[in-house]
Design a protein around this motif. Sequence first.
Motif, PDB file in Angstrom:
ATOM      1  N   GLU A 245     -73.724  26.479   2.591  1.00  0.00           N
ATOM      2  CA  GLU A 245     -72.375  27.051   2.567  1.00  0.00           C
ATOM      3  C   GLU A 245     -71.718  26.801   1.214  1.00  0.00           C
ATOM      4  O   GLU A 245     -72.070  25.855   0.494  1.00  0.00           O
ATOM      5  CB  GLU A 245     -71.522  26.450   3.693  1.00  0.00           C
ATOM      6  CG  GLU A 245     -71.920  26.944   5.071  1.00  0.00           C
ATOM      7  CD  GLU A 245     -70.935  26.525   6.145  1.00  0.00           C
ATOM      8  OE1 GLU A 245     -69.855  26.001   5.803  1.00  0.00           O
ATOM      9  OE2 GLU A 245     -71.251  26.725   7.334  1.00  0.00           O
ATOM     10  N   SER A 246     -70.769  27.660   0.868  1.00  0.00           N
ATOM     11  CA  SER A 246     -70.049  27.515  -0.395  1.00  0.00           C
ATOM     12  C   SER A 246     -68.993  26.424  -0.233  1.00  0.00           C
ATOM     13  O   SER A 246     -67.848  26.681   0.151  1.00  0.00           O
ATOM     14  CB  SER A 246     -69.389  28.850  -0.782  1.00  0.00           C
ATOM     15  OG  SER A 246     -68.706  28.716  -2.009  1.00  0.00           O
ATOM     16  N   ASP A 247     -69.402  25.195  -0.520  1.00  0.00           N
ATOM     17  CA  ASP A 247     -68.538  24.033  -0.351  1.00  0.00           C
ATOM     18  C   ASP A 247     -68.717  23.133  -1.577  1.00  0.00           C
ATOM     19  O   ASP A 247     -69.848  22.805  -1.947  1.00  0.00           O
ATOM     20  CB  ASP A 247     -68.923  23.282   0.928  1.00  0.00           C
ATOM     21  CG  ASP A 247     -68.074  22.054   1.182  1.00  0.00           C
ATOM     22  OD1 ASP A 247     -67.107  22.139   1.952  1.00  0.00           O
ATOM     23  OD2 ASP A 247     -68.393  20.995   0.594  1.00  0.00           O
ATOM     24  N   GLN A 248     -67.615  22.733  -2.201  1.00  0.00           N
ATOM     25  CA  GLN A 248     -67.712  21.961  -3.434  1.00  0.00           C
ATOM     26  C   GLN A 248     -68.430  20.634  -3.222  1.00  0.00           C
ATOM     27  O   GLN A 248     -69.169  20.169  -4.102  1.00  0.00           O
ATOM     28  CB  GLN A 248     -66.334  21.706  -4.031  1.00  0.00           C
ATOM     29  CG  GLN A 248     -66.363  21.057  -5.413  1.00  0.00           C
ATOM     30  CD  GLN A 248     -67.126  21.889  -6.432  1.00  0.00           C
ATOM     31  OE1 GLN A 248     -66.901  23.093  -6.551  1.00  0.00           O
ATOM     32  NE2 GLN A 248     -68.053  21.256  -7.158  1.00  0.00           N
ATOM     33  N   GLN A 249     -68.244  20.022  -2.060  1.00  0.00           N
ATOM     34  CA  GLN A 249     -68.924  18.750  -1.808  1.00  0.00           C
ATOM     35  C   GLN A 249     -70.436  18.943  -1.687  1.00  0.00           C
ATOM     36  O   GLN A 249     -71.207  18.106  -2.148  1.00  0.00           O
ATOM     37  CB  GLN A 249     -68.353  18.084  -0.558  1.00  0.00           C
ATOM     38  CG  GLN A 249     -67.031  17.372  -0.805  1.00  0.00           C
ATOM     39  CD  GLN A 249     -67.158  16.327  -1.896  1.00  0.00           C
ATOM     40  OE1 GLN A 249     -67.942  15.406  -1.784  1.00  0.00           O
ATOM     41  NE2 GLN A 249     -66.393  16.485  -2.960  1.00  0.00           N
ATOM     42  N   LEU A 250     -70.874  20.033  -1.098  1.00  0.00           N
ATOM     43  CA  LEU A 250     -72.305  20.318  -1.052  1.00  0.00           C
ATOM     44  C   LEU A 250     -72.844  20.595  -2.460  1.00  0.00           C
ATOM     45  O   LEU A 250     -73.981  20.221  -2.777  1.00  0.00           O
ATOM     46  CB  LEU A 250     -72.593  21.497  -0.132  1.00  0.00           C
ATOM     47  CG  LEU A 250     -72.370  21.244   1.358  1.00  0.00           C
ATOM     48  CD1 LEU A 250     -72.545  22.537   2.155  1.00  0.00           C
ATOM     49  CD2 LEU A 250     -73.317  20.175   1.894  1.00  0.00           C
ATOM     50  N   ARG A 251     -72.026  21.220  -3.301  1.00  0.00           N
ATOM     51  CA  ARG A 251     -72.440  21.422  -4.691  1.00  0.00           C
ATOM     52  C   ARG A 251     -72.580  20.081  -5.406  1.00  0.00           C
ATOM     53  O   ARG A 251     -73.555  19.848  -6.131  1.00  0.00           O
ATOM     54  CB  ARG A 251     -71.427  22.301  -5.433  1.00  0.00           C
ATOM     55  CG  ARG A 251     -71.354  23.739  -4.958  1.00  0.00           C
ATOM     56  CD  ARG A 251     -70.518  24.592  -5.897  1.00  0.00           C
ATOM     57  NE  ARG A 251     -70.267  25.905  -5.327  1.00  0.00           N
ATOM     58  CZ  ARG A 251     -69.171  26.231  -4.671  1.00  0.00           C
ATOM     59  NH1 ARG A 251     -68.206  25.347  -4.494  1.00  0.00           N
ATOM     60  NH2 ARG A 251     -69.013  27.445  -4.177  1.00  0.00           N
ATOM     61  N   ASN A 252     -71.589  19.217  -5.219  1.00  0.00           N
ATOM     62  CA  ASN A 252     -71.611  17.936  -5.918  1.00  0.00           C
ATOM     63  C   ASN A 252     -72.818  17.090  -5.527  1.00  0.00           C
ATOM     64  O   ASN A 252     -73.395  16.386  -6.355  1.00  0.00           O
ATOM     65  CB  ASN A 252     -70.327  17.146  -5.638  1.00  0.00           C
ATOM     66  CG  ASN A 252     -69.126  17.726  -6.351  1.00  0.00           C
ATOM     67  OD1 ASN A 252     -69.247  18.647  -7.154  1.00  0.00           O
ATOM     68  ND2 ASN A 252     -67.949  17.187  -6.066  1.00  0.00           N
ATOM     69  N   GLY A 253     -73.218  17.174  -4.252  1.00  0.00           N
ATOM     70  CA  GLY A 253     -74.341  16.371  -3.776  1.00  0.00           C
ATOM     71  C   GLY A 253     -75.670  17.097  -3.818  1.00  0.00           C
ATOM     72  O   GLY A 253     -76.682  16.515  -3.428  1.00  0.00           O
ATOM     73  N   LYS A 254     -75.675  18.354  -4.265  1.00  0.00           N
ATOM     74  CA  LYS A 254     -76.881  19.201  -4.214  1.00  0.00           C
ATOM     75  C   LYS A 254     -77.410  19.308  -2.786  1.00  0.00           C
ATOM     76  O   LYS A 254     -78.602  19.424  -2.542  1.00  0.00           O
ATOM     77  CB  LYS A 254     -77.985  18.645  -5.119  1.00  0.00           C
ATOM     78  CG  LYS A 254     -77.544  18.394  -6.559  1.00  0.00           C
ATOM     79  CD  LYS A 254     -77.187  19.663  -7.282  1.00  0.00           C
ATOM     80  CE  LYS A 254     -76.981  19.449  -8.776  1.00  0.00           C
ATOM     81  NZ  LYS A 254     -75.804  18.601  -9.094  1.00  0.00           N
ATOM     82  N   GLY A 255     -76.480  19.250  -1.822  1.00  0.00           N
ATOM     83  CA  GLY A 255     -76.808  19.160  -0.404  1.00  0.00           C
ATOM     84  C   GLY A 255     -76.059  17.969   0.158  1.00  0.00           C
ATOM     85  O   GLY A 255     -74.998  17.577  -0.355  1.00  0.00           O
ATOM     86  N   TYR A 256     -76.593  17.362   1.194  1.00  0.00           N
ATOM     87  CA  TYR A 256     -75.960  16.170   1.760  1.00  0.00           C
ATOM     88  C   TYR A 256     -76.446  14.927   1.004  1.00  0.00           C
ATOM     89  O   TYR A 256     -77.656  14.664   0.917  1.00  0.00           O
ATOM     90  CB  TYR A 256     -76.289  16.035   3.249  1.00  0.00           C
ATOM     91  CG  TYR A 256     -75.724  17.163   4.087  1.00  0.00           C
ATOM     92  CD1 TYR A 256     -74.359  17.247   4.341  1.00  0.00           C
ATOM     93  CD2 TYR A 256     -76.559  18.159   4.603  1.00  0.00           C
ATOM     94  CE1 TYR A 256     -73.835  18.288   5.088  1.00  0.00           C
ATOM     95  CE2 TYR A 256     -76.050  19.202   5.358  1.00  0.00           C
ATOM     96  CZ  TYR A 256     -74.679  19.266   5.589  1.00  0.00           C
ATOM     97  OH  TYR A 256     -74.158  20.305   6.323  1.00  0.00           O
ATOM     98  N   ASP A 257     -75.513  14.208   0.443  1.00  0.00           N
ATOM     99  CA  ASP A 257     -75.782  12.922  -0.201  1.00  0.00           C
ATOM    100  C   ASP A 257     -74.474  12.135  -0.156  1.00  0.00           C
ATOM    101  O   ASP A 257     -73.916  11.767  -1.196  1.00  0.00           O
ATOM    102  CB  ASP A 257     -76.283  13.115  -1.634  1.00  0.00           C
ATOM    103  CG  ASP A 257     -76.873  11.837  -2.229  1.00  0.00           C
ATOM    104  OD1 ASP A 257     -77.010  10.850  -1.485  1.00  0.00           O
ATOM    105  OD2 ASP A 257     -77.192  11.839  -3.433  1.00  0.00           O
TER     106      ASP A 257
END
Length: 358
Positions: A245-257
């Motif tokens: 999904e287009s979510d900045q937190q997913l971008r920052n973590g390259k996924g879940y991290d």
Amino acid sequence: MVGSKITKDIFGTLPDGRNVERIVLRGEGGFEARIITHGAVIQALIAPDAKGGYDDVVLGHDAFAGYHAERKFFGATVGRYANRIANGRFSLDGETVQLPVNNGPNALHGGLDGFDRKLWEIAGIDDGAEPGVTLTYSSPHGEEDYPGRLDVRLTYRVTGPAELSLTMEARTDRPTVVNLTNHSFFNLEGATSGTPILDHKLTVAAEHFLAIDPTAIPLPEPPRAVAGTPFDFRDGQAVGARIRESDQQLRNGKGYDHTYCLGRDGKLAFAARLEAPRSGRIMELLTNQPGLQVYSGNYLDGTISGKGGKLIRQSDAMCLEPHIWPDAPNRPDFPSPRLNPGEVYRHHTVYRFGVRTP
């Protein structure tokens, strides 16, 4: 020994000639936990599936050479400080502590030569009803520039038919910070299945998570609510259902991290459940730690091979790492990682395996 639930052998040899030992703990049926003394690593975890079979469910290597050649934390005990400390710097009793940085601008997983690279000593083996092995490591004052000598005692024990318990204690001779965890990469379809974990169903018992900057340091804000975000796993979701999904937190973590905020208060309690659709394996994780790092294997890039000679690729496994929150030495609003002389740091995590019933 006839009827023994424990065996021990030599798994490899370090360049200086010291032996790396492997201890195998057995539960019921074919359940096994194979532990090596280098990095206090869970080298293999053999768990049942819904059809009565057994398979290894943690990534790693078949031989010691793989662990020694590449520092990828497969199954390792991580310390002195698991996860990240911003700029490798914090203040303790008015003194600035500067650590080596090894993850962009930050210190990660104990620095350049953390506990995952140390040869732990076998302090005891219990071949009783609940077989276990105790390993110890003493980190001298100034190692990786952390203050204080830290004496760590770790026990792996089979505490149920298909259940592995991990307990860690640490003591210091002067004020310091400590945050330990196990860094196993799980794939409940099997370590060599080649099946990504994106269709594993994940449940996390947390209503908040820590939002991060692009270097994975928590933002200067309170924990965010998971409700209405791709980070809501309270009712169970496939890991990959919302990972793109287009979510900045997913971008920052390259996924879940990201760290999920559990609020344990030092008590062992349910934290997460992982379920594999094909094998029917289920793993429940219980812990007394205040946080759980959920990492979807975003940086596994196919450059190294693991068990069975298979290349390890993005999302081939995921980590569920219980620990104190990242950058807590710099965040008085976070659970404290401080350890004083006379106190005991205690970490307790349980990995409980089962199968889906019809």
